[in-house]
Each structure stands twice: as structure tokens, then as C-alpha cells.
Scaffold this motif. Structure first.
Motif, PDB file in Angstrom:
ATOM      1  N   THR A  33      34.123  92.837  42.799  1.00 31.21           N
ATOM      2  CA  THR A  33      34.134  93.428  41.463  1.00 31.21           C
ATOM      3  C   THR A  33      35.374  94.308  41.386  1.00 31.21           C
ATOM      4  OG1 THR A  33      31.724  93.413  41.294  1.00 31.21           O
ATOM      5  CG2 THR A  33      32.917  94.891  39.818  1.00 31.21           C
ATOM      6  N   PHE A  34      36.300  93.944  40.532  1.00 35.59           N
ATOM      7  CA  PHE A  34      37.600  94.604  40.484  1.00 35.59           C
ATOM      8  C   PHE A  34      37.575  95.809  39.552  1.00 35.59           C
ATOM      9  CE2 PHE A  34      38.262  90.200  41.586  1.00 35.59           C
ATOM     10  CZ  PHE A  34      39.112  90.285  42.678  1.00 35.59           C
ATOM     11  N   ASP A  35      38.348  96.824  39.926  1.00 40.66           N
ATOM     12  CA  ASP A  35      38.596  97.953  39.043  1.00 40.66           C
ATOM     13  C   ASP A  35      40.047  98.375  39.237  1.00 40.66           C
ATOM     14  OD1 ASP A  35      38.764  99.609  41.345  1.00 40.66           O
ATOM     15  OD2 ASP A  35      36.646 100.142  41.215  1.00 40.66           O
ATOM     16  N   ARG A  36      40.443  99.478  38.648  1.00 39.52           N
ATOM     17  CA  ARG A  36      41.857  99.844  38.662  1.00 39.52           C
ATOM     18  C   ARG A  36      42.370 100.230  40.042  1.00 39.52           C
ATOM     19  NH1 ARG A  36      43.892 104.965  35.735  1.00 39.52           N
ATOM     20  NH2 ARG A  36      43.760 103.530  33.979  1.00 39.52           N
ATOM     21  N   ASP A  37      41.473 100.471  40.989  1.00 42.89           N
ATOM     22  CA  ASP A  37      41.900 100.858  42.329  1.00 42.89           C
ATOM     23  C   ASP A  37      41.846  99.717  43.346  1.00 42.89           C
ATOM     24  OD1 ASP A  37      42.451 103.529  41.671  1.00 42.89           O
ATOM     25  OD2 ASP A  37      40.317 104.029  41.789  1.00 42.89           O
ATOM     26  N   THR A  38      41.495  98.511  42.905  1.00 43.41           N
ATOM     27  CA  THR A  38      41.369  97.379  43.818  1.00 43.41           C
ATOM     28  C   THR A  38      42.716  96.704  44.034  1.00 43.41           C
ATOM     29  OG1 THR A  38      39.148  96.977  42.905  1.00 43.41           O
ATOM     30  CG2 THR A  38      40.095  95.265  44.316  1.00 43.41           C
ATOM     31  N   LEU A  39      43.123  96.604  45.287  1.00 45.27           N
ATOM     32  CA  LEU A  39      44.349  95.872  45.603  1.00 45.27           C
ATOM     33  C   LEU A  39      44.119  94.377  45.431  1.00 45.27           C
ATOM     34  CD1 LEU A  39      45.577  97.680  48.855  1.00 45.27           C
ATOM     35  CD2 LEU A  39      46.282  98.104  46.497  1.00 45.27           C
ATOM     36  N   HIS A  40      45.172  93.659  45.088  1.00 40.53           N
ATOM     37  CA  HIS A  40      45.060  92.211  44.871  1.00 40.53           C
ATOM     38  C   HIS A  40      46.281  91.514  45.445  1.00 40.53           C
ATOM     39  CE1 HIS A  40      44.344  88.369  42.852  1.00 40.53           C
ATOM     40  NE2 HIS A  40      43.153  88.834  42.490  1.00 40.53           N
ATOM     41  N   ASP A  41      46.070  90.359  46.050  1.00 37.69           N
ATOM     42  CA  ASP A  41      47.192  89.534  46.484  1.00 37.69           C
ATOM     43  C   ASP A  41      48.111  89.251  45.311  1.00 37.69           C
ATOM     44  OD1 ASP A  41      46.388  89.277  49.126  1.00 37.69           O
ATOM     45  OD2 ASP A  41      46.452  87.088  49.123  1.00 37.69           O
ATOM     46  N   LEU A  42      49.413  89.362  45.543  1.00 34.45           N
ATOM     47  CA  LEU A  42      50.388  88.963  44.536  1.00 34.45           C
ATOM     48  C   LEU A  42      50.977  87.595  44.831  1.00 34.45           C
ATOM     49  CD1 LEU A  42      52.398  92.241  43.830  1.00 34.45           C
ATOM     50  CD2 LEU A  42      50.242  91.449  42.849  1.00 34.45           C
ATOM     51  N   ARG A  43      50.698  87.087  46.043  1.00 34.73           N
ATOM     52  CA  ARG A  43      51.254  85.814  46.482  1.00 34.73           C
ATOM     53  C   ARG A  43      52.756  85.775  46.192  1.00 34.73           C
ATOM     54  NH1 ARG A  43      46.825  82.480  48.133  1.00 34.73           N
ATOM     55  NH2 ARG A  43      45.242  84.050  48.677  1.00 34.73           N
ATOM     56  N   SER A  44      53.244  84.783  45.467  1.00 36.52           N
ATOM     57  CA  SER A  44      54.702  84.622  45.354  1.00 36.52           C
ATOM     58  C   SER A  44      55.372  85.612  44.414  1.00 36.52           C
ATOM     59  CB  SER A  44      55.046  83.191  44.936  1.00 36.52           C
ATOM     60  OG  SER A  44      54.841  82.319  46.027  1.00 36.52           O
ATOM     61  N   VAL A  45      54.612  86.455  43.739  1.00 39.34           N
ATOM     62  CA  VAL A  45      55.248  87.584  43.060  1.00 39.34           C
ATOM     63  C   VAL A  45      55.954  88.453  44.104  1.00 39.34           C
ATOM     64  CG1 VAL A  45      54.845  89.649  41.658  1.00 39.34           C
ATOM     65  CG2 VAL A  45      53.600  87.548  41.149  1.00 39.34           C
ATOM     66  N   SER A  46      55.486  88.366  45.350  1.00 46.35           N
ATOM     67  CA  SER A  46      56.134  89.074  46.464  1.00 46.35           C
ATOM     68  C   SER A  46      57.613  88.709  46.558  1.00 46.35           C
ATOM     69  CB  SER A  46      55.434  88.732  47.783  1.00 46.35           C
ATOM     70  OG  SER A  46      54.048  88.991  47.730  1.00 46.35           O
ATOM     71  N   LYS A  47      57.933  87.466  46.247  1.00 43.22           N
ATOM     72  CA  LYS A  47      59.333  87.032  46.296  1.00 43.22           C
ATOM     73  C   LYS A  47      60.199  87.861  45.359  1.00 43.22           C
ATOM     74  CE  LYS A  47      58.345  82.161  47.463  1.00 43.22           C
ATOM     75  NZ  LYS A  47      56.895  82.258  47.730  1.00 43.22           N
ATOM     76  N   SER A  48      59.677  88.143  44.185  1.00 45.18           N
ATOM     77  CA  SER A  48      60.443  88.939  43.221  1.00 45.18           C
ATOM     78  C   SER A  48      60.567  90.386  43.675  1.00 45.18           C
ATOM     79  CB  SER A  48      59.786  88.851  41.844  1.00 45.18           C
ATOM     80  OG  SER A  48      59.774  87.505  41.388  1.00 45.18           O
ATOM     81  N   ARG A  53      42.495  87.014  50.749  1.00 46.30           N
ATOM     82  CA  ARG A  53      43.734  87.667  51.149  1.00 46.30           C
ATOM     83  C   ARG A  53      44.525  86.673  51.979  1.00 46.30           C
ATOM     84  NH1 ARG A  53      44.750  93.513  54.034  1.00 46.30           N
ATOM     85  NH2 ARG A  53      46.808  93.029  54.871  1.00 46.30           N
ATOM     86  N   VAL A  54      45.531  86.048  51.390  1.00 45.40           N
ATOM     87  CA  VAL A  54      46.351  85.019  52.034  1.00 45.40           C
ATOM     88  C   VAL A  54      45.475  84.089  52.875  1.00 45.40           C
ATOM     89  CG1 VAL A  54      48.511  84.563  53.218  1.00 45.40           C
ATOM     90  CG2 VAL A  54      48.142  86.786  52.194  1.00 45.40           C
ATOM     91  N   GLY A  55      44.473  83.515  52.230  1.00 47.93           N
ATOM     92  CA  GLY A  55      43.628  82.535  52.897  1.00 47.93           C
ATOM     93  C   GLY A  55      42.390  83.098  53.572  1.00 47.93           C
ATOM     94  N   ALA A  88      57.353  86.154  51.644  1.00 53.89           N
ATOM     95  CA  ALA A  88      57.208  85.238  50.515  1.00 53.89           C
ATOM     96  C   ALA A  88      55.898  85.392  49.760  1.00 53.89           C
ATOM     97  CB  ALA A  88      57.344  83.793  51.001  1.00 53.89           C
ATOM     98  N   ALA A  89      54.876  86.016  50.381  1.00 52.25           N
ATOM     99  CA  ALA A  89      53.564  85.957  49.733  1.00 52.25           C
ATOM    100  C   ALA A  89      52.615  87.086  50.103  1.00 52.25           C
ATOM    101  CB  ALA A  89      52.894  84.617  50.071  1.00 52.25           C
ATOM    102  N   GLY A  90      53.055  88.109  50.821  1.00 51.91           N
ATOM    103  CA  GLY A  90      52.107  89.022  51.430  1.00 51.91           C
ATOM    104  C   GLY A  90      51.796  90.316  50.717  1.00 51.91           C
ATOM    105  N   VAL A  91      52.466  90.652  49.612  1.00 51.51           N
ATOM    106  CA  VAL A  91      52.257  91.948  48.974  1.00 51.51           C
ATOM    107  C   VAL A  91      50.901  92.005  48.268  1.00 51.51           C
ATOM    108  CG1 VAL A  91      53.123  93.599  47.267  1.00 51.51           C
ATOM    109  CG2 VAL A  91      54.730  92.299  48.670  1.00 51.51           C
ATOM    110  N   ARG A  92      50.233  93.150  48.427  1.00 45.99           N
ATOM    111  CA  ARG A  92      48.975  93.427  47.720  1.00 45.99           C
ATOM    112  C   ARG A  92      49.114  94.761  46.983  1.00 45.99           C
ATOM    113  NH1 ARG A  92      44.284  91.069  48.811  1.00 45.99           N
ATOM    114  NH2 ARG A  92      43.080  93.017  48.863  1.00 45.99           N
ATOM    115  N   LEU A  93      48.929  94.721  45.665  1.00 49.49           N
ATOM    116  CA  LEU A  93      49.042  95.908  44.827  1.00 49.49           C
ATOM    117  C   LEU A  93      47.909  95.944  43.811  1.00 49.49           C
ATOM    118  CD1 LEU A  93      52.832  95.928  43.813  1.00 49.49           C
ATOM    119  CD2 LEU A  93      51.741  97.442  45.481  1.00 49.49           C
TER     120      LEU A  93
END
Length: 314
Positions: free
Chosen positions: A51-66, A42-44, A212-217
Motif C-alpha cells: 500500500t503506497f503513500d508519499r513516503d514509500t520508495l519505488h523502483d525507477l528502473r530505467s529512469v535511473s539512466k536519466s 525491487r529489481v526482480g 541502468a536500473a537501480g534507483v529507488r525514490l
């Protein structure tokens, strides 16, 4: 072979070892959904093996910019932030020494949206090093001043230089205009209207959201943002803003142009982030693809392999 068969073949063969998640939507419906496992952060900050599933949040990094690009359009439509042609320095009157600098007088909000500020900025160094301007910004006591006081090296608007600082400034303008922290405004103006109930937005040491980089979805929710763009904004983002946001403005190479914090080219609209995070919208095919991966600070070969499987022609 079907798209699902091609993707599964790539995953079984181990050709995408950094793969974490995939959601493909067509015509508003989920057509394909896959998840993996691997080391994540998570941002470093290490999260260990996940183990990921449909409910696991993930860093979007620079997708946050969009995401910030969308939020600016929503706030603009509500009359809460200035038009894009407004002077950038005027939005930060607490720095009179910078506002009075004639070399910066021509910089506008639009230059931040297109990353053509004309300021000295370099994100070529790893995102673990203070030699990287974005990391140096995060270490600075005042992120907005850090960006705005960078030396002017060329006329604004001439050239795009990848700049997380531009997004930090936009996030600051949104927060000031709405009177709310960026993450709170995002929750009410964008995420909840899309049915996104759970998200995180990492903050810097100053307590401000890392625009710039902090969103997790969840990948599903990232895909929902893509569907929003595909659908013309519905009643959430003004359609006029989407038209402006996705209009090619600056060439960035590899057949891509940059709009307002979104990439445009090849019949696609794209948002991209470090590590292989990617959102692709293909209007001509009514297609949305959201991928998350863990290849931070190295080539995103896993995401490339998955996209090759998705877009491979029969």
C-alpha cells in the motif's frame, strides 16, 4: 472536468490497475498527488502487496539512466570526468586487449550517452532472461568488460540501440572520476541538494550500483528531479549541460528523439522505466509529472491511462 477529477475517474473506474503513485507539479508547487496499492518488486525481488503513500520508495528502473545522465553533467562541471568527445576505451585501461582493438578506437563517451556504441546488444528478451543483454551483464563477473567486449557490428554513432550497458559504463566513469561509489556521489551531488534524504540504489552481485536500473525514490522526489530540470539546473546541474543533455540527437520513433540519456519530443522532456515509471517535464506549461506503476515486463497501460487523463484537453 479538472485534471484531478479526470485522474480520480480513471482510478475509480479501475482503468489503471497497475498504478502505484502520481505527483503533478506546476510552477514548483504540488498540484496533484495520488497513491494506489498493488504487487511490487525491487529489481526482480518480490515485495508482495504494497500500500503506497508519499513516503514509500519505488523502483525507477530505467529512469535511473536519466539520473546518471544528470550525474555525468554535474561531475563534468566539476572537472571530475572527461569531456564527452573523449575515447571510451581509454577510460578502462585495465583492458589493454580491448583498448588496442582498432575497431573500437572511435567509440567515445558521447556514444555511450546516446546509446550509439555500435556494439552487439539486445534487450528485447524479458528482463528475467539471460538472453537479455542487460541481465547477462548483471550475471557477468565483470560488467564493464562484458559491455566493452561485445562484438562491433556497425560504425559508432550510426544508430541508437537501447543499451543498459552504456549506462553501466557511464556509472563506472563517474565513480572512477569522483573516487566514490556512484550512489555516494549521487547522494551528495544531486539528492541531498534537492532535499532528498532517503533513497536506495540497488546493487549487483559485484557490489556495484546498478546504474541502468537501480534507483529507488519516492514519487515526490522523482518530481523534484523533474523540477530541477524545469528550473534550468539551479546551482546543482550546470545549465549548459542541461542544454546539451536535452538536445535531440538520435531519432527513436513515435515522434521522440534521444539526447544524453533523456527523451525529447512534443514539447516534453522524458525519462522512462520498465513497468510504467515515467517522469515528464513540460517547460511550456511549467509542468512536471511523475508516475510509478507495477506493470513490469508488460505494456504500461496504467501509466498511459493516467497520462491521458492528465493531458486531455478540455
Amino acid at each position: 472536468m479538472t485534471m484531478a477529477e479526470r485522474v480520480d475517474e480513471v482510478l475509480r473506474a479501475g482503468a489503471a490497475p497497475g498504478f502505484h503513485g502520481l505527483v503533478v507539479m506546476r510552477g514548483g508547487e504540488v498540484e496533484l498527488e495520488r497513491y494506489g496499492a498493488g504487487v511490487d518488486s525491487r529489481v526482480g525481488q518480490s515485495l508482495g502487496h504494497v500500500t503506497f503513500d508519499r513516503d514509500t520508495l519505488h523502483d525507477l528502473r530505467s529512469v535511473s539512466k536519466s539520473v546518471v545522465g544528470l550525474l555525468y553533467g554535474i561531475a563534468l562541471g566539476d572537472g571530475l570526468v572527461p569531456e564527452v568527445g573523449a575515447g571510451l576505451m581509454a577510460q578502462f585501461p585495465e583492458y589493454p586487449d580491448l583498448a588496442g582493438d582498432s575497431a573500437r578506437a572511435g567509440i567515445t563517451i558521447e556514444h555511450a550517452l546516446t546509446m550509439t556504441l555500435g556494439l552487439d546488444w539486445n534487450e528485447d528478451a524479458p528482463y528475467t532472461s539471460a538472453a537479455n543483454s542487460e541481465i547477462a551483464m548483471e550475471l557477468a563477473p565483470d560488467r564493464h568488460r562484458f559491455v566493452l567486449e561485445r562484438p562491433v557490428v556497425e560504425e559508432p554513432g550510426r544508430r541508437r540501440v537501447y543499451c543498459g550497458g552504456a549506462t553501466a559504463l557511464l556509472g563506472g566513469i563517474i565513480a572512477r572520476g569522483t573516487g566514490r561509489p556512484l550512489e555516494e556521489y549521487a547522494a551528495d551531488a544531486l539528492f541531498r541538494p534537492l532535499g532528498i534524504g532517503t533513497f536506495e540504489w540497488s546493487k549487483g552481485d559485484d557490489g556495484l550500483a546498478m546504474a541502468a536500473a537501480g534507483v529507488r525514490l519516492r514519487p515526490l522526489d522523482l518530481a523534484a528531479i523533474g523540477r530541477l530540470v524545469l528550473d534550468g539546473g539551479r546551482d546543482i546541474v550546470p545549465a549548459s549541460w542541461l542544454d546539451e543533455m536535452t538536445r535531440p540527437r538520435v531519432a527513436v520513433g513515435d515522434g521522440l528523439d534521444y539526447g544524453y540519456h533523456w527523451y525529447v519530443g512534443g514539447g516534453m522532456l522524458q525519462a522512462m522505466g520498465n513497468g510504467g515509471q515515467q517522469l515528464v517535464v513540460v517547460p511550456g506549461e511549467q509542468l512536471v509529472v511523475a508516475v510509478t506503476a507495477g506493470e513490469y515486463d508488460r505494456p504500461a497501460t496504467s501509466t498511459a491511462a493516467v497520462f491521458d487523463a492528465i493531458f486531455k484537453k478540455h
